[in-house]
Design a protein around this motif. Structure first.
Motif, PDB file in Angstrom:
ATOM      1  N   PRO A  97       0.755  -1.271  -0.162  1.00  0.00           N
ATOM      2  CA  PRO A  97      -0.003   0.080  -0.214  1.00  0.00           C
ATOM      3  C   PRO A  97       0.751   1.358  -0.115  1.00  0.00           C
ATOM      4  CG  PRO A  97      -0.942  -1.718   1.564  1.00  0.00           C
ATOM      5  CD  PRO A  97       0.407  -2.189   1.068  1.00  0.00           C
ATOM      6  N   LYS A  98       2.013   1.102   0.644  1.00  0.00           N
ATOM      7  CA  LYS A  98       2.798   2.448   0.375  1.00  0.00           C
ATOM      8  C   LYS A  98       3.216   2.841  -0.929  1.00  0.00           C
ATOM      9  CE  LYS A  98       5.090   0.541   4.025  1.00  0.00           C
ATOM     10  NZ  LYS A  98       6.113  -0.020   4.972  1.00  0.00           N
ATOM     11  N   TRP A  99       3.439   1.659  -1.681  1.00  0.00           N
ATOM     12  CA  TRP A  99       3.942   2.175  -3.113  1.00  0.00           C
ATOM     13  C   TRP A  99       2.607   2.619  -3.768  1.00  0.00           C
ATOM     14  CZ3 TRP A  99       7.001   3.723  -6.362  1.00  0.00           C
ATOM     15  CH2 TRP A  99       6.707   3.744  -7.811  1.00  0.00           C
ATOM     16  N   ALA A 100       1.576   1.861  -3.501  1.00  0.00           N
ATOM     17  CA  ALA A 100       0.132   2.432  -4.256  1.00  0.00           C
ATOM     18  C   ALA A 100       0.057   3.874  -4.012  1.00  0.00           C
ATOM     19  CB  ALA A 100      -1.199   1.615  -3.700  1.00  0.00           C
ATOM     20  N   ALA A 101       0.343   4.404  -2.572  1.00  0.00           N
ATOM     21  CA  ALA A 101       0.003   5.700  -2.191  1.00  0.00           C
ATOM     22  C   ALA A 101       1.093   6.735  -2.957  1.00  0.00           C
ATOM     23  CB  ALA A 101      -0.020   5.721  -0.718  1.00  0.00           C
ATOM     24  N   LYS A 102       2.283   6.219  -2.853  1.00  0.00           N
ATOM     25  CA  LYS A 102       3.315   6.852  -3.690  1.00  0.00           C
ATOM     26  C   LYS A 102       3.107   7.098  -5.379  1.00  0.00           C
ATOM     27  CE  LYS A 102       7.677   8.566  -3.597  1.00  0.00           C
ATOM     28  NZ  LYS A 102       7.981   9.795  -2.538  1.00  0.00           N
ATOM     29  N   ARG A 103       2.660   5.978  -5.903  1.00  0.00           N
ATOM     30  CA  ARG A 103       2.239   5.820  -7.238  1.00  0.00           C
ATOM     31  C   ARG A 103       1.341   6.892  -7.664  1.00  0.00           C
ATOM     32  NH1 ARG A 103      -1.232   3.458 -10.608  1.00  0.00           N
ATOM     33  NH2 ARG A 103      -0.419   2.705 -12.528  1.00  0.00           N
ATOM     34  N   THR A 104       0.343   6.822  -6.700  1.00  0.00           N
ATOM     35  CA  THR A 104      -0.821   7.764  -7.095  1.00  0.00           C
ATOM     36  C   THR A 104      -0.590   9.145  -6.789  1.00  0.00           C
ATOM     37  OG1 THR A 104      -2.565   6.125  -6.229  1.00  0.00           O
ATOM     38  CG2 THR A 104      -3.195   8.623  -5.995  1.00  0.00           C
ATOM     39  N   LEU A 105       0.292   9.453  -5.946  1.00  0.00           N
ATOM     40  CA  LEU A 105       0.861  11.061  -5.916  1.00  0.00           C
ATOM     41  C   LEU A 105       1.443  11.315  -7.015  1.00  0.00           C
ATOM     42  CD1 LEU A 105       1.385  13.289  -3.712  1.00  0.00           C
ATOM     43  CD2 LEU A 105       3.639  12.222  -3.410  1.00  0.00           C
ATOM     44  N   ILE A 106       2.595  10.370  -7.658  1.00  0.00           N
ATOM     45  CA  ILE A 106       3.080  10.737  -9.166  1.00  0.00           C
ATOM     46  C   ILE A 106       2.252  11.041 -10.280  1.00  0.00           C
ATOM     47  CG2 ILE A 106       4.760   9.880 -10.720  1.00  0.00           C
ATOM     48  CD1 ILE A 106       5.930  11.044  -7.894  1.00  0.00           C
ATOM     49  N   LEU A 107       1.350   9.954 -10.110  1.00  0.00           N
ATOM     50  CA  LEU A 107       0.128  10.171 -11.290  1.00  0.00           C
ATOM     51  C   LEU A 107      -0.586  11.396 -11.118  1.00  0.00           C
ATOM     52  CD1 LEU A 107      -1.065   6.568 -11.073  1.00  0.00           C
ATOM     53  CD2 LEU A 107      -0.060   7.487 -13.171  1.00  0.00           C
ATOM     54  N   ILE A 108      -0.885  11.742 -10.212  1.00  0.00           N
ATOM     55  CA  ILE A 108      -1.516  13.219  -9.821  1.00  0.00           C
ATOM     56  C   ILE A 108      -0.483  14.246 -10.358  1.00  0.00           C
ATOM     57  CG2 ILE A 108      -2.461  14.610  -8.082  1.00  0.00           C
ATOM     58  CD1 ILE A 108      -3.646  12.327  -6.795  1.00  0.00           C
ATOM     59  N   ARG A 109       0.717  14.137  -9.948  1.00  0.00           N
ATOM     60  CA  ARG A 109       1.494  15.204 -10.258  1.00  0.00           C
ATOM     61  C   ARG A 109       1.665  15.395 -11.738  1.00  0.00           C
ATOM     62  NH1 ARG A 109       7.484  13.951  -9.724  1.00  0.00           N
ATOM     63  NH2 ARG A 109       6.890  12.708 -11.478  1.00  0.00           N
ATOM     64  N   ASP A 110       1.822  14.295 -12.323  1.00  0.00           N
ATOM     65  CA  ASP A 110       1.770  14.141 -13.720  1.00  0.00           C
ATOM     66  C   ASP A 110       0.595  14.247 -14.608  1.00  0.00           C
ATOM     67  OD1 ASP A 110       4.630  14.327 -13.476  1.00  0.00           O
ATOM     68  OD2 ASP A 110       4.700  12.093 -13.554  1.00  0.00           O
ATOM     69  N   ASN A 111      -0.446  14.653 -13.686  1.00  0.00           N
ATOM     70  CA  ASN A 111      -1.876  14.940 -14.582  1.00  0.00           C
ATOM     71  C   ASN A 111      -2.301  13.462 -15.064  1.00  0.00           C
ATOM     72  OD1 ASN A 111      -2.118  17.640 -13.702  1.00  0.00           O
ATOM     73  ND2 ASN A 111      -0.709  18.036 -15.312  1.00  0.00           N
ATOM     74  N   TYR A 112      -2.072  12.296 -14.709  1.00  0.00           N
ATOM     75  CA  TYR A 112      -2.606  11.017 -15.303  1.00  0.00           C
ATOM     76  C   TYR A 112      -2.061  11.006 -16.736  1.00  0.00           C
ATOM     77  CZ  TYR A 112      -4.930   9.900 -10.786  1.00  0.00           C
ATOM     78  OH  TYR A 112      -4.952   9.603  -9.626  1.00  0.00           O
ATOM     79  N   LYS A 113      -0.975  11.616 -17.390  1.00  0.00           N
ATOM     80  CA  LYS A 113      -0.556  11.589 -18.706  1.00  0.00           C
ATOM     81  C   LYS A 113       0.930  11.153 -18.657  1.00  0.00           C
ATOM     82  CE  LYS A 113      -3.392  15.229 -20.560  1.00  0.00           C
ATOM     83  NZ  LYS A 113      -3.071  16.648 -20.966  1.00  0.00           N
ATOM     84  N   CYS A 114       1.198  10.234 -19.610  1.00  0.00           N
ATOM     85  CA  CYS A 114       2.666   9.865 -19.814  1.00  0.00           C
ATOM     86  C   CYS A 114       3.342  11.002 -20.173  1.00  0.00           C
ATOM     87  CB  CYS A 114       2.691   9.057 -21.180  1.00  0.00           C
ATOM     88  SG  CYS A 114       4.309   8.474 -21.570  1.00  0.00           S
ATOM     89  N   ARG A 115       4.338  11.058 -19.478  1.00  0.00           N
ATOM     90  CA  ARG A 115       5.302  12.537 -19.653  1.00  0.00           C
ATOM     91  C   ARG A 115       6.132  12.656 -20.893  1.00  0.00           C
ATOM     92  NH1 ARG A 115       7.040  15.026 -14.659  1.00  0.00           N
ATOM     93  NH2 ARG A 115       7.808  16.691 -16.158  1.00  0.00           N
ATOM     94  N   ASN A 116       6.119  11.116 -21.628  1.00  0.00           N
ATOM     95  CA  ASN A 116       6.748  11.315 -22.867  1.00  0.00           C
ATOM     96  C   ASN A 116       5.876  11.737 -24.202  1.00  0.00           C
ATOM     97  OD1 ASN A 116       9.276  10.591 -24.242  1.00  0.00           O
ATOM     98  ND2 ASN A 116       8.293   8.735 -25.022  1.00  0.00           N
ATOM     99  N   CYS A 117       4.600  10.965 -24.229  1.00  0.00           N
ATOM    100  CA  CYS A 117       3.865  11.047 -25.334  1.00  0.00           C
ATOM    101  C   CYS A 117       2.589  11.658 -24.907  1.00  0.00           C
ATOM    102  CB  CYS A 117       3.710   9.475 -25.943  1.00  0.00           C
ATOM    103  SG  CYS A 117       2.717   8.369 -25.145  1.00  0.00           S
ATOM    104  N   ASN A 118       2.128  11.819 -23.696  1.00  0.00           N
ATOM    105  CA  ASN A 118       0.882  12.441 -23.222  1.00  0.00           C
ATOM    106  C   ASN A 118      -0.143  11.263 -23.208  1.00  0.00           C
ATOM    107  OD1 ASN A 118       1.637  14.916 -22.636  1.00  0.00           O
ATOM    108  ND2 ASN A 118       1.797  15.600 -24.666  1.00  0.00           N
ATOM    109  N   SER A 119      -0.033  10.229 -23.649  1.00  0.00           N
ATOM    110  CA  SER A 119      -0.950   8.876 -23.433  1.00  0.00           C
ATOM    111  C   SER A 119      -1.626   9.014 -21.951  1.00  0.00           C
ATOM    112  CB  SER A 119      -0.382   7.704 -23.733  1.00  0.00           C
ATOM    113  OG  SER A 119      -1.574   6.568 -23.467  1.00  0.00           O
ATOM    114  N   THR A 120      -2.895   8.498 -21.784  1.00  0.00           N
ATOM    115  CA  THR A 120      -3.373   8.228 -20.564  1.00  0.00           C
ATOM    116  C   THR A 120      -3.987   7.010 -20.541  1.00  0.00           C
ATOM    117  OG1 THR A 120      -5.541   8.812 -21.431  1.00  0.00           O
ATOM    118  CG2 THR A 120      -4.502  10.711 -20.640  1.00  0.00           C
TER     119      THR A 120
END
Length: 96
Positions: free
Chosen positions: A16-39
């Motif tokens: 669950p600690k990874w799930a929380a961190k992962r969600t934080l990063i996804l939110i920061r990156d607006n739920y988009k691939c930082r390379n191609c903008n895919s969702t």
């Protein structure tokens, strides 16, 4: 990464600690691939790994600074791993 360490690492990705961190990063990156903008099929990639020599262990995936994590779609993530090796920082003493 040797197969046993990879297995241990993959088990930590279920924590669950990874799930929380992962969600934080996804939110920061607006739920988009930082390379191609895919969702689609988003993953969080570690830009480097930290290996503690004294412990003979890698840092837990959720303990990395946010600037070392990036959202990528599965295609960009896989392509990146084909083209580049993720650097491993070997830490002799203490923690970062």
């Amino acid at each position: 990464m040797d197969p046993e360490k990879l297995k241990q690492y993959n088990m930590k990705l279920l924590d669950p600690k990874w799930a929380a961190k992962r969600t934080l990063i996804l939110i920061r990156d607006n739920y988009k691939c930082r390379n191609c903008n895919s969702t689609e099929n988003l993953q969080v990639h570690h830009r480097q790994y930290h290996f503690f020599e004294a412990l003979k262990a890698y840092k837990d995936p959720w303990d990395y600074n946010n600037n070392l994590l990036i959202t990528l779609c599965k295609n960009c993530h896989d392509r990146g791993h084909e083209l580049y090796k993720v650097p491993i920082k070997h830490i002799k003493h203490g923690a970062i």
